[in-house]
Write an enzyme that holds these catalytic residues in place. Structure first.
Site, mmCIF file in Angstrom:
data_model
loop_
_atom_site.group_PDB
_atom_site.id
_atom_site.type_symbol
_atom_site.label_atom_id
_atom_site.label_comp_id
_atom_site.label_asym_id
_atom_site.label_seq_id
_atom_site.Cartn_x
_atom_site.Cartn_y
_atom_site.Cartn_z
ATOM 1 N N ASP A 341 48.351 65.300 4.795
ATOM 2 C CA ASP A 341 49.511 64.248 4.884
ATOM 3 C C ASP A 341 50.543 64.511 5.880
ATOM 4 O O ASP A 341 50.922 65.723 5.957
ATOM 5 C CB ASP A 341 49.944 64.225 3.550
ATOM 6 C CG ASP A 341 50.747 65.404 2.952
ATOM 7 O OD1 ASP A 341 50.049 66.439 2.993
ATOM 8 O OD2 ASP A 341 51.824 65.118 2.449
ATOM 9 N N GLU A 342 51.350 63.507 6.051
ATOM 10 C CA GLU A 342 52.603 63.553 6.773
ATOM 11 C C GLU A 342 52.462 64.564 8.060
ATOM 12 O O GLU A 342 53.416 65.433 8.279
ATOM 13 C CB GLU A 342 53.801 64.075 5.964
ATOM 14 C CG GLU A 342 53.655 62.942 4.728
ATOM 15 C CD GLU A 342 54.926 63.704 3.583
ATOM 16 O OE1 GLU A 342 55.482 62.600 3.071
ATOM 17 O OE2 GLU A 342 54.852 64.703 3.405
ATOM 18 N N ALA A 343 51.501 64.641 8.732
ATOM 19 C CA ALA A 343 51.437 65.509 9.802
ATOM 20 C C ALA A 343 51.995 64.804 11.246
ATOM 21 O O ALA A 343 51.554 64.399 12.133
ATOM 22 C CB ALA A 343 49.858 65.834 10.102
#
Length: 534
Positions: A341-343
């Site tokens: 997530d949220e890369a």
């Protein structure tokens, strides 16, 4: 997923009880409250034992005389299965505390008492279901598996008075779960928590038939699990946490201890090593994991999306192989969570390429990939499970992509942030907690249907539900429990009970009936003003 970023009827009639207008019920302030709460509801008549069961069972048929627990009560295990004996010993231990009875565990099915019976051909029970029959001469727990017997024992615990021995009314409970995966996640990366603290949570979860503990082991603020191949990850990368505290980490033996403890209670541990983002603790520990070869400073803030492994370096994949291989070896369960997530600091093409290789490593070690729903934008490996944490503001395009992934055969775990993120505040007065996904009062957390929640995703594609507790603002056990309870009990019912039993007024009364149990176990919980606490 955390701060600043996710900008039948049932045979048991549970809704028939009526609210009593007798006495206004004041609601006590709990740790974390900033004010005492007003008397917003009136007390309900205490529900009968079968009607207070939580999660609600598939069916109950009350009939005949009940069984009186007393000094002569024994737990009887039949057959030669060592695991059944172990289930009986654990049930006896759980019942001895509040009852004060000796409750010896003996072999053999004959005679009165509590009889544990394994019947692999028992119809309609599946892998976790059970039947609980109560008659004047005893109580028989029947299941196809030891897990089912364990769940039956937890139901029996609720049928007995919290404070001591009593009579279980005559009748039959027949029960089995709606969803196979009923999970809770705890983040020990933002703030470090000990194995003993997590074991307490396992006990709290297992008594309500939650069967999965997802442990978020690594993030920007700390690396919490010992690694033999990369020892500085825990020794150095574990030495920080949000706010600048000392951090800490678990040894491999401590992790094994938790896994074994959970397994004895039929709770599978799913470890998460978040990548390719949320990795600042690793980048601070090893300069070679950075594209520029320079180690980062340890991080104690709460922002997200700024860190990334160096996708173009082959050394990165040595790291991924070593770390995931070690965790897989420690974990007997089938799932290994790789985050994803949220890369934001990883370009889209690099993200897809990295996740291809990371997923291959998970498969190499015989595990099934679990990742946050952002994996849908890359190439989910065959059989990969995606975990949805979106909310009302999640773009429709992301939800459409998930529907496509589900149609392609990928199971989904639902953890909508505006329903099941336990770090979201109950209301504006709640401390600790966050509110980027909005406030999540107890009713909102419970009052939705996982089987119809995502457009285009049929119930058959939903593996289950999971409530996540992120710890940016949570640093003590009391804060943890206050945010988790009683919303965690709603998760338990969403995952286990038939859809036909879903009814807020009935559920709120059964939730209120759990208060003496929570009090006896010294659980710090939020006394929601719309629940008729007795």
């Amino acid at each position: 997923m955390r701060v600043l970023r996710r900008t039948l009827g049932t045979l048991l009639v549970l809704g028939s009880a009526t609210l009593s207008c007798a006495t206004a019920q004041g609601v006590d302030a709990k740790p974390g409250d900033t004010r005492a709460r007003p008397a917003a509801v009136r007390a309900a008549a205490a529900p009968a034992p079968y009607e207070r069961l939580l999660p609600a069972p598939v069916s109950v048929r009350a009939a005949g005389a009940g069984y009186r627990f007393g000094a002569g009560t024994v737990i009887r295990t039949s057959g030669s299965a060592e695991e059944v004996r172990r289930v009986g010993e654990l049930l006896a231990e759980q019942l001895r505390g509040p009852s004060g009875l000796p409750l010896p565990v003996v072999d053999g099915e004959g005679g009165d008492g509590v009889r544990l019976r394994l019947d692999e051909a028992a119809p309609g029970l599946g892998a976790e279901g059970y039947r609980l029959d109560t008659r004047a001469d005893g109580i028989t727990l029947t299941a196809r598996t030891p897990a089912g017997l364990f769940h039956a024992g937890q139901t029996l615990r609720q049928l007995l008075p919290v404070g001591g021995p009593g009579t279980v009314p005559g009748g039959t409970v027949t029960d089995a779960p709606r969803f196979a995966y009923r999970g809770a996640m705890i983040d020990i990366a933002r703030h470090h928590f000990t194995v003993e603290q997590v074991k307490r949570y396992v006990d709290q979860l297992a008594q309500y038939k939650v069967n999965t503990l997802h442990v978020h082991l690594t993030d920007d603020q700390g690396w919490r699990l010992e690694s033999t191949a990369w020892p500085r990850l825990a020794r150095y990368g574990g030495g920080s946490e949000v706010g600048g505290g000392p951090g800490g980490h678990w040894t491999k033996d401590e992790y094994r201890e938790l896994v074994a403890y959970a397994g004895e209670r039929y709770v599978d541990v799913v470890p998460e090593i978040d990548m390719p983002g949320h990795v600042n603790a690793a980048l601070a520990s090893y300069a070679e994991l950075n594209c520029d070869g320079k180690a980062r400073e340890r991080y104690t803030g709460t922002k997200v999306g700024f860190s990334s492994l160096c996708v173009g370096k082959e050394r990165t994949y040595d790291f991924v192989d070593d770390v995931l291989g070690e965790v897989a070896e420690l974990t007997p369960g089938k799932y290994l969570h790789i985050g994803g997530d949220e890369a934001h600091a990883t370009p889209a093409a690099d993200y897809a390429a990295f996740m291809d290789r990371a997923q291959a490593v998970v498969r190499k070690y015989g595990k099934t990939v679990v990742a946050w729903h952002q994996l849908a934008a890359a190439r989910p490996a065959p059989g990969a499970v995606l975990q949805y944490w979106g909310h009302g503001g999640t773009p429709a395009k992301e939800k459409e992509r998930l529907a496509q992934v589900a149609k392609a055969g990928h199971p989904l775990i639902l953890s909508p942030a505006d329903r099941l993120y336990l770090d979201m505040k109950y209301d504006a007065t709640t401390k600790p907690g966050l509110a980027w996904a909005g406030y999540v009062p107890v009713k909102r957390s419970y009052d939705w249907d996982p089987g119809t929640f995502l457009p285009g995703v049929p119930e058959s594609a939903v593996l289950g539900v999971e409530a996540a507790l992120w710890t940016e603002t949570i640093g003590t056990r009391a804060e943890w429990e206050f945010m988790a309870f009683p919303r965690m009990l709603g998760l338990a019912e969403l995952g286990w009970s038939p859809a036909a039993s879903h009814d807020w007024p009935a559920y709120s009364r059964r939730l209120a009936a759990q208060a003496p149990r929570l009090d006896a176990q010294r659980v710090t919980y939020y006394r929601a003003p719309d629940v008729p606490w007795a």
